[in-house]
Scaffold this active site. Structure first.
Site, short mmCIF file in Angstrom:
data_model
loop_
_atom_site.label_atom_id
_atom_site.label_comp_id
_atom_site.label_asym_id
_atom_site.label_seq_id
_atom_site.Cartn_x
_atom_site.Cartn_y
_atom_site.Cartn_z
N LYS A 15 5.57 2.81 -6.76
CA LYS A 15 4.26 4.54 -6.90
C LYS A 15 5.52 5.54 -7.00
O LYS A 15 5.55 6.17 -7.34
CB LYS A 15 3.99 3.93 -5.87
CG LYS A 15 2.90 3.26 -5.35
CD LYS A 15 1.63 3.28 -4.10
CE LYS A 15 2.38 3.39 -3.16
NZ LYS A 15 2.87 1.53 -3.20
N ARG A 90 -5.98 5.97 3.44
CA ARG A 90 -5.63 4.78 3.70
C ARG A 90 -6.93 3.30 4.28
O ARG A 90 -7.49 2.84 3.55
CB ARG A 90 -4.59 4.65 4.84
CG ARG A 90 -3.19 4.51 4.36
CD ARG A 90 -2.34 4.34 5.75
NE ARG A 90 -1.05 4.58 5.64
CZ ARG A 90 0.03 3.84 4.87
NH1 ARG A 90 -0.45 2.77 4.17
NH2 ARG A 90 0.81 4.55 4.47
N ARG A 129 15.49 -8.54 -5.27
CA ARG A 129 16.82 -7.24 -4.78
C ARG A 129 17.75 -7.66 -4.36
O ARG A 129 17.33 -8.08 -2.60
CB ARG A 129 15.05 -6.46 -4.52
CG ARG A 129 14.42 -5.45 -5.44
CD ARG A 129 13.44 -4.80 -5.47
NE ARG A 129 12.80 -5.03 -3.50
CZ ARG A 129 12.28 -3.88 -3.49
NH1 ARG A 129 11.97 -3.35 -4.70
NH2 ARG A 129 11.87 -4.25 -2.23
N ARG A 162 17.46 -6.33 2.06
CA ARG A 162 17.07 -5.51 3.26
C ARG A 162 16.27 -6.89 3.52
O ARG A 162 15.78 -8.07 2.86
CB ARG A 162 15.19 -4.80 2.44
CG ARG A 162 15.85 -3.89 2.14
CD ARG A 162 14.82 -3.11 1.91
NE ARG A 162 13.66 -3.39 2.56
CZ ARG A 162 12.71 -2.46 2.69
NH1 ARG A 162 12.41 -1.09 1.06
NH2 ARG A 162 11.04 -2.13 2.73
#
Length: 219
Positions: A15, A90, A129, A162
């Protein structure tokens, strides 16, 4: 009429990347709820002052205050071409309140675009990642450095992942996203403004598809 776009999609769907491209291609402004809140508090605006008081007391900023901050932001001249909303709404209740706010300004949501993903592929995409200390991103499967353990960009070897980029956490985030967003999908589908796009392809292809949607609804 200025475009009002809402991008829907789970973490890792792209996004942010696509919003930046839409800004470049159409002169739109991405509005993040968090960024708007911080800016309003710093500016000392009426809504920002309300938000500061709530936050200082340890409370959660209400939908009414968020909408007031959004109204203040939309009155600024740089958003004349339109906006991309990030992180709001949301819930269906927030979506209805947003519709009322936009109607008061003579606007409406021109498109709510759902970035459709394959959950299993998303788990593989996100959980693989890792990043070099210089900021260059890599992936266990899709983008490995030319020399294993050595950054292509800076030659360093300080790589980090992460903590929440693991298969279990990503899977739970996807479940939560689908549960929370399903009502919004139905809401905007009922309004006739929902668009869907395959977000598992190449970035350039997704950009082209989004561009075609935005050009169509803005015409």
């Amino acid at each position: 009429m200025a475009a009002v776009l809402i991008l829907l999609g789970p973490p890792g769907a792209g996004k942010g990347t696509q919003a930046r491209m839409l800004e470049e291609d159409f002169g739109l402004i991405q509005l993040s709820t968090g960024d708007m809140l911080r800016a309003a508090v710093a500016s000392g605006s009426a809504a920002g002052t309300q938000a500061r008081a709530v936050m200082a007391a340890g409370g959660l900023v209400s939908d009414e205050i968020v909408l007031a901050i959004l109204a203040e932001r939309m009155a600024q001249p740089d958003v004349a071409n339109g906006i991309i909303l990030d992180g709001f709404p949301r819930t269906s209740a927030q979506a209805a309140a947003l519709d009322a706010l936009l109607a008061d300004a003579g606007l409406r949501v021109t498109a709510a675009i759902s970035l459709e993903v394959d959950d299993a592929a998303m788990v593989a995409r996100v959980s693989g990642r890792y990043t070099c200390a210089c900021g260059e991103g890599y992936h266990d499967e899709f983008k490995r450095p030319a020399v294993l353990g050595v950054c292509d960009k800076c030659g360093g070897s300080d790589f980090k992942r992460r903590a929440d980029d693991n298969a279990e956490t990503v899977g739970e985030r996807l479940k939560a996203y689908h549960a929370q967003t399903a009502p919004l999908i139905a809401y905007y589908e009922g309004k006739g403004v929902l668009e869907r796009i395959d977000a598992m392809g190449e970035i350039a292809d997704i950009r082209g598809g989004l561009g075609a949607i935005v050009a169509g609804v803005s015409a």
